[in-house]
Enzyme design. Sequence first.
Site, mmCIF file in Angstrom:
data_model
loop_
_atom_site.group_PDB
_atom_site.id
_atom_site.type_symbol
_atom_site.label_atom_id
_atom_site.label_comp_id
_atom_site.label_asym_id
_atom_site.label_seq_id
_atom_site.Cartn_x
_atom_site.Cartn_y
_atom_site.Cartn_z
ATOM 1 N N CYS A 88 0.859 -1.186 0.000
ATOM 2 C CA CYS A 88 0.000 0.000 0.000
ATOM 3 C C CYS A 88 0.892 1.233 0.000
ATOM 4 O O CYS A 88 1.861 1.303 0.760
ATOM 5 C CB CYS A 88 -0.916 -0.010 1.217
ATOM 6 S SG CYS A 88 -2.041 -1.424 1.215
ATOM 7 N N CYS A 144 1.664 3.313 3.389
ATOM 8 C CA CYS A 144 1.908 2.594 4.654
ATOM 9 C C CYS A 144 3.393 2.346 4.882
ATOM 10 O O CYS A 144 4.125 1.994 3.958
ATOM 11 C CB CYS A 144 1.154 1.266 4.617
ATOM 12 S SG CYS A 144 1.420 0.239 6.073
HETATM 13 N N1 SAH Z 1 -2.990 -5.448 6.225
HETATM 14 C C1 SAH Z 1 -4.155 -5.186 7.010
HETATM 15 C C2 SAH Z 1 -3.878 -4.859 8.458
HETATM 16 C C3 SAH Z 1 -2.736 -3.955 8.774
HETATM 17 S S1 SAH Z 1 -2.929 -2.251 8.432
HETATM 18 C C4 SAH Z 1 -4.993 -4.123 6.361
HETATM 19 O O1 SAH Z 1 -4.618 -3.624 5.300
HETATM 20 O O2 SAH Z 1 -6.074 -3.808 6.859
HETATM 21 C C5 SAH Z 1 -4.162 -1.680 9.536
HETATM 22 C C6 SAH Z 1 -4.832 -0.391 9.092
HETATM 23 O O3 SAH Z 1 -3.934 0.735 9.247
HETATM 24 C C7 SAH Z 1 -5.219 -0.422 7.625
HETATM 25 O O4 SAH Z 1 -6.483 0.128 7.437
HETATM 26 C C8 SAH Z 1 -4.124 0.419 7.025
HETATM 27 O O5 SAH Z 1 -4.497 0.868 5.771
HETATM 28 C C9 SAH Z 1 -3.938 1.493 8.058
HETATM 29 N N2 SAH Z 1 -2.713 2.273 7.941
HETATM 30 C C10 SAH Z 1 -1.556 1.915 7.357
HETATM 31 N N3 SAH Z 1 -0.655 2.916 7.406
HETATM 32 C C11 SAH Z 1 -1.267 3.941 8.036
HETATM 33 C C12 SAH Z 1 -0.848 5.253 8.391
HETATM 34 N N4 SAH Z 1 0.364 5.699 8.106
HETATM 35 N N5 SAH Z 1 -1.739 6.040 9.030
HETATM 36 C C13 SAH Z 1 -2.981 5.568 9.341
HETATM 37 N N6 SAH Z 1 -3.419 4.345 9.050
HETATM 38 C C14 SAH Z 1 -2.575 3.535 8.395
#
Ligand code: SAH
Length: 344
Positions: free
Chosen positions: A115, A118
Site C-alpha cells: 500500500c 503505509c
Molecule cells: N494489512 C491489514 C492490516 C494492517 S494495516 C490491512 O490492510 O487492513 C491496519 C490499518 O492501518 C489499515 O487500514 C491500514 O491501511 C492502516 N494504515 C496503514 N498505514 C497507516 C498510516 N500511516 N496512518 C494511518 N493508518 C494507516
Amino acid sequence: MYNLYDFSLEKLEKLLMEKYGQKKYRATQLFIWIYEKRVRDFDLMSDISASFREVLKRDFVLELPEIETKQVSLDGTIKLLLKMKDGVKVETVLMRYDYGNSVCVSSQVGCNMGCSFCASGLLLKNRDLTPSELIGQLLVMESLMEGEKISHVVVMGSGEPFDNYENVMDFIRIVNHHKGFNIGARHITVSTCGIPHKIVKFANEGLQVNLAISLHAPNDELRSKLMKINKVYPLKVLMAAVKDYERITNRRVTYEYIMLKGVNDTNEHAKQLANLIKGTLNFVNLIPYNSVDEHGYKRSERVVVREFADSLKKLGVNVTIRKEFGPDIDAACGQLRAKKEGAL
Ligand code: SAH
C-alpha cells in the site's frame, strides 16, 4: 522443541494424544496453566504428573519475544518493538479506551501488500509470524500492565493477516477460547486489505470475530493507485465477497478509510463511497493519516474529516472518526520498526 504457545487447544489435544499417548484433558490442563494462570514454569504445574512434567521440559518451551524498545505515551499508550528468536522485530501497541485495553498485534514481519501510504511495506515481508509470536505479543504487553487485563485484540499491526491465514486463525482460537486467553469474539477484530476468497473462508469459520476492510478509496482508479491489491481484486470482486460475508455471518464489516489530503477526501469521494457500500450493512471508520514522510501523503485537515463524515451521514452511512493514540511516540503502523531498520 515445540513452543507450547503455538498450539490451539484442538491441535494440542491431537499432539498430546497421538505422540505422547496422553488423555485429551491433559491439553486443557496445560491451557489453564499457561493462559488462565499465566504460569511459565512446568514445575509449578502441580496436577501434571512428575514424569510427564519431565517430558514437557524435554520437548517443550514456553518462550516469549524479548522487548527491544518500549515507548510510553503521556496518554498511557505503550508501543513495543519486540524481538523474536531469530532476531526479527515487530511492533505491538496498547491503546487505552474508556471501554477497555486494546492491543494491536502485528501478523507478519514486514508486508508484501505494497500500500503506497503505509510504512510497513517499506520493508517487504520477511516472514509470517507463528501463533506463539502472536500470543507472545499479548503476554509481553500484559506483563507491563501492572495487573490490568487486555480486553480487546485487534489484528491491525504490520502485515496482512489473511496472507498468514492459518497462524492467525490458531491465534484467534487461543485468544477466544474460554480456557485460553478468554477474550470474547466480539472483542477481537481482524483487518484485511481485502482478499476476497479469504474473506469468504473467514465468514465460514463460525466465529463471531469482527472484520474490518481497508477500503481507502471509493473507485478502482484511485484504489489501484493507493493499494496494489486492488489491481488483483478490484472493488466489484471485493464487494461481492463482503456481500457473501454478510449473508453467511449476518454481521456487518467495518470499512476503514484513511483520510489523505487532496487525494480521497472530497465531497465527490464521499458520494462515491456512500454509493459503493449502499446495500451492505455499512459502517465506516475514518482514519486520520499518520504521515510517513517517504510517501508524500498528508493527512486531511480536521475540518475536512468532519465535513466528510457529515456528508456520509447525510447519505445514510454510519460513520465514526478513529480516536488517535500516542501522538508523541511513533504511532503509525510500522514506523518504529522501519526507523530501527534504517528504512525511515
Ligand atoms: N494489512 C491489514 C492490516 C494492517 S494495516 C490491512 O490492510 O487492513 C491496519 C490499518 O492501518 C489499515 O487500514 C491500514 O491501511 C492502516 N494504515 C496503514 N498505514 C497507516 C498510516 N500511516 N496512518 C494511518 N493508518 C494507516
